[in-house]
Design a protein around this motif. Structure first.
Motif, mmCIF file in Angstrom:
data_model
loop_
_atom_site.group_PDB
_atom_site.id
_atom_site.type_symbol
_atom_site.label_atom_id
_atom_site.label_comp_id
_atom_site.label_asym_id
_atom_site.label_seq_id
_atom_site.Cartn_x
_atom_site.Cartn_y
_atom_site.Cartn_z
ATOM 1 N N GLU A 44 0.818 -1.209 0.000
ATOM 2 C CA GLU A 44 0.000 0.000 0.000
ATOM 3 C C GLU A 44 0.855 1.264 0.000
ATOM 4 O O GLU A 44 0.543 2.249 0.671
ATOM 5 C CB GLU A 44 -0.958 -0.009 1.185
ATOM 6 C CG GLU A 44 -1.933 -1.160 1.147
ATOM 7 C CD GLU A 44 -2.839 -1.221 2.366
ATOM 8 O OE1 GLU A 44 -2.797 -0.306 3.219
ATOM 9 O OE2 GLU A 44 -3.598 -2.194 2.466
ATOM 10 N N GLY A 45 1.980 1.238 -0.728
ATOM 11 C CA GLY A 45 2.843 2.393 -0.871
ATOM 12 C C GLY A 45 3.797 2.642 0.287
ATOM 13 O O GLY A 45 4.549 3.608 0.269
ATOM 14 N N ASP A 46 3.786 1.784 1.289
ATOM 15 C CA ASP A 46 4.663 1.961 2.445
ATOM 16 C C ASP A 46 5.703 0.850 2.502
ATOM 17 O O ASP A 46 5.423 -0.300 2.154
ATOM 18 C CB ASP A 46 3.854 1.920 3.748
ATOM 19 C CG ASP A 46 2.885 3.081 3.870
ATOM 20 O OD1 ASP A 46 3.280 4.213 3.500
ATOM 21 O OD2 ASP A 46 1.751 2.867 4.320
ATOM 22 N N GLU A 47 6.895 1.206 2.973
ATOM 23 C CA GLU A 47 7.946 0.213 3.179
ATOM 24 C C GLU A 47 7.612 -0.613 4.425
ATOM 25 O O GLU A 47 7.300 -0.057 5.472
ATOM 26 C CB GLU A 47 9.294 0.906 3.342
ATOM 27 C CG GLU A 47 10.453 -0.061 3.365
ATOM 28 C CD GLU A 47 11.787 0.656 3.373
ATOM 29 O OE1 GLU A 47 12.667 0.213 4.111
ATOM 30 O OE2 GLU A 47 11.922 1.661 2.638
ATOM 31 N N VAL A 48 7.690 -1.912 4.278
ATOM 32 C CA VAL A 48 7.390 -2.828 5.385
ATOM 33 C C VAL A 48 8.700 -3.377 5.925
ATOM 34 O O VAL A 48 9.509 -3.915 5.174
ATOM 35 C CB VAL A 48 6.476 -3.980 4.908
ATOM 36 C CG1 VAL A 48 6.265 -5.003 6.012
ATOM 37 C CG2 VAL A 48 5.144 -3.431 4.405
ATOM 38 N N SER A 49 8.900 -3.244 7.239
ATOM 39 C CA SER A 49 10.125 -3.769 7.846
ATOM 40 C C SER A 49 9.899 -5.123 8.509
ATOM 41 O O SER A 49 10.813 -5.944 8.566
ATOM 42 C CB SER A 49 10.699 -2.782 8.865
ATOM 43 O OG SER A 49 9.760 -2.538 9.900
ATOM 44 N N VAL A 50 8.676 -5.367 9.003
ATOM 45 C CA VAL A 50 8.357 -6.625 9.683
ATOM 46 C C VAL A 50 6.907 -6.988 9.392
ATOM 47 O O VAL A 50 6.041 -6.111 9.334
ATOM 48 C CB VAL A 50 8.552 -6.501 11.220
ATOM 49 C CG1 VAL A 50 8.047 -7.736 11.947
ATOM 50 C CG2 VAL A 50 10.008 -6.244 11.563
ATOM 51 N N LEU A 51 6.664 -8.278 9.213
ATOM 52 C CA LEU A 51 5.310 -8.807 9.112
ATOM 53 C C LEU A 51 5.132 -9.793 10.253
ATOM 54 O O LEU A 51 5.893 -10.762 10.362
ATOM 55 C CB LEU A 51 5.085 -9.507 7.765
ATOM 56 C CG LEU A 51 3.703 -10.133 7.577
ATOM 57 C CD1 LEU A 51 2.626 -9.060 7.541
ATOM 58 C CD2 LEU A 51 3.669 -10.964 6.311
ATOM 59 N N GLN A 52 4.164 -9.526 11.103
ATOM 60 C CA GLN A 52 3.855 -10.402 12.239
ATOM 61 C C GLN A 52 2.632 -11.220 11.872
ATOM 62 O O GLN A 52 1.592 -10.661 11.531
ATOM 63 C CB GLN A 52 3.579 -9.563 13.494
ATOM 64 C CG GLN A 52 3.173 -10.370 14.700
ATOM 65 C CD GLN A 52 4.336 -11.125 15.329
ATOM 66 O OE1 GLN A 52 5.466 -10.642 15.330
ATOM 67 N NE2 GLN A 52 4.070 -12.291 15.860
ATOM 68 N N LEU A 53 2.768 -12.555 11.933
ATOM 69 C CA LEU A 53 1.642 -13.438 11.636
ATOM 70 C C LEU A 53 1.206 -14.153 12.897
ATOM 71 O O LEU A 53 2.017 -14.765 13.595
ATOM 72 C CB LEU A 53 2.038 -14.491 10.597
ATOM 73 C CG LEU A 53 1.824 -14.020 9.190
ATOM 74 C CD1 LEU A 53 3.144 -13.745 8.563
ATOM 75 C CD2 LEU A 53 1.052 -15.047 8.456
ATOM 76 N N GLU A 54 -0.079 -14.101 13.157
ATOM 77 C CA GLU A 54 -0.671 -14.825 14.271
ATOM 78 C C GLU A 54 -1.703 -15.782 13.696
ATOM 79 O O GLU A 54 -2.224 -15.563 12.598
ATOM 80 C CB GLU A 54 -1.319 -13.852 15.255
ATOM 81 C CG GLU A 54 -0.318 -12.900 15.885
ATOM 82 C CD GLU A 54 -0.941 -11.940 16.874
ATOM 83 O OE1 GLU A 54 -2.112 -12.116 17.253
ATOM 84 O OE2 GLU A 54 -0.240 -10.989 17.261
ATOM 85 N N HIS A 55 -2.001 -16.834 14.450
ATOM 86 C CA HIS A 55 -3.000 -17.795 13.983
ATOM 87 C C HIS A 55 -3.764 -18.352 15.167
ATOM 88 O O HIS A 55 -3.421 -18.102 16.318
ATOM 89 C CB HIS A 55 -2.341 -18.906 13.170
ATOM 90 C CG HIS A 55 -1.608 -19.927 13.983
ATOM 91 N ND1 HIS A 55 -0.507 -19.624 14.768
ATOM 92 C CD2 HIS A 55 -1.807 -21.250 14.140
ATOM 93 C CE1 HIS A 55 -0.074 -20.714 15.358
ATOM 94 N NE2 HIS A 55 -0.852 -21.715 15.001
ATOM 95 N N TYR A 56 -4.799 -19.103 14.851
ATOM 96 C CA TYR A 56 -5.631 -19.757 15.856
ATOM 97 C C TYR A 56 -5.195 -21.221 15.868
ATOM 98 O O TYR A 56 -5.632 -22.010 15.033
ATOM 99 C CB TYR A 56 -7.094 -19.625 15.456
ATOM 100 C CG TYR A 56 -8.083 -20.024 16.505
ATOM 101 C CD1 TYR A 56 -8.119 -21.314 17.020
ATOM 102 C CD2 TYR A 56 -9.029 -19.121 16.976
ATOM 103 C CE1 TYR A 56 -9.043 -21.688 17.967
ATOM 104 C CE2 TYR A 56 -9.960 -19.486 17.925
ATOM 105 C CZ TYR A 56 -9.961 -20.770 18.414
ATOM 106 O OH TYR A 56 -10.880 -21.145 19.353
ATOM 107 N N PRO A 57 -4.292 -21.602 16.803
ATOM 108 C CA PRO A 57 -3.761 -22.978 16.821
ATOM 109 C C PRO A 57 -4.885 -24.025 16.882
ATOM 110 O O PRO A 57 -5.870 -23.852 17.594
ATOM 111 C CB PRO A 57 -2.905 -23.012 18.085
ATOM 112 C CG PRO A 57 -2.532 -21.587 18.327
ATOM 113 C CD PRO A 57 -3.736 -20.785 17.886
ATOM 114 N N GLY A 58 -4.707 -25.058 16.136
ATOM 115 C CA GLY A 58 -5.706 -26.125 16.063
ATOM 116 C C GLY A 58 -6.725 -25.836 14.985
ATOM 117 O O GLY A 58 -6.945 -26.653 14.091
ATOM 118 N N MET A 59 -7.355 -24.691 15.029
ATOM 119 C CA MET A 59 -8.341 -24.333 14.009
ATOM 120 C C MET A 59 -7.660 -24.060 12.675
ATOM 121 O O MET A 59 -8.155 -24.466 11.629
ATOM 122 C CB MET A 59 -9.153 -23.110 14.418
ATOM 123 C CG MET A 59 -10.200 -22.735 13.376
ATOM 124 S SD MET A 59 -11.152 -21.274 13.796
ATOM 125 C CE MET A 59 -12.271 -21.980 14.992
#
Length: 151
Positions: A44-59
């Motif tokens: 979206e036009g911005d520099e990204v330094s980190v991507l944090q991914l979270e999830h719902y374990p099991g599901m």
């Protein structure tokens, strides 16, 4: 029934090694199609330094497993695997790998695309980007929803 496998992990992976594992000792494979997704350095036009991914374990694992089962019902697959990372990632890191093996290429191509489309819209992952302006949660993109709807 095809051999189906889902792995959610924080560790990096080697796409070539995953493909070799998918093939194993099989001699009836006619084709393997894989997709590897990487963290981009801009969004979206911005520099990204980190991507944090979270999830719902099991599901998360269950939803992806069901997606692979649906693919195996639609196409004659030999094996299918998804490896998806969670945690903190930086641009250039591999984030997801989808591998499909089949006796014929058409089934492998279609099933790989199907699996990736459903992974993007149905699997419970949450993504947060870190940019120079701070952190922001990402919303699902309409293009991904449109791609999934065609199936």
């Amino acid at each position: 029934m095809a051999d189906l496998d889902v792995v959610i992990q924080t560790a990096a992976f080697d796409p070539g090694e995953l493909q070799q594992q998918l093939i194993g000792q099989s001699t009836d494979i006619g084709g393997v199609v894989t997709f590897t997704g990487y963290v981009r350095n801009a969004n979206e036009g911005d520099e990204v330094s980190v991507l944090q991914l979270e999830h719902y374990p099991g599901m998360t694992e269950r939803v992806i497993q069901e997606t692979l089962e649906n693919a195996a019902q639609r196409w004659p697959l030999l094996a299918a695997q998804v490896v998806h990372r969670v945690g903190e990632l930086v641009p250039g890191d591999p984030i997801v790998w989808v591998g499909i093996s089949a006796k014929h290429r058409a089934a492998a191509y279609a099933a790989c695309e199907f699996a990736m489309d459903f992974l993007k819209t149905e699997a419970p992952f949450w993504k947060k980007e870190r940019t120079a302006d701070g952190e922001r949660w990402l919303d699902q993109r309409s293009v991904d929803t449109e791609r999934t709807a065609r199936w």
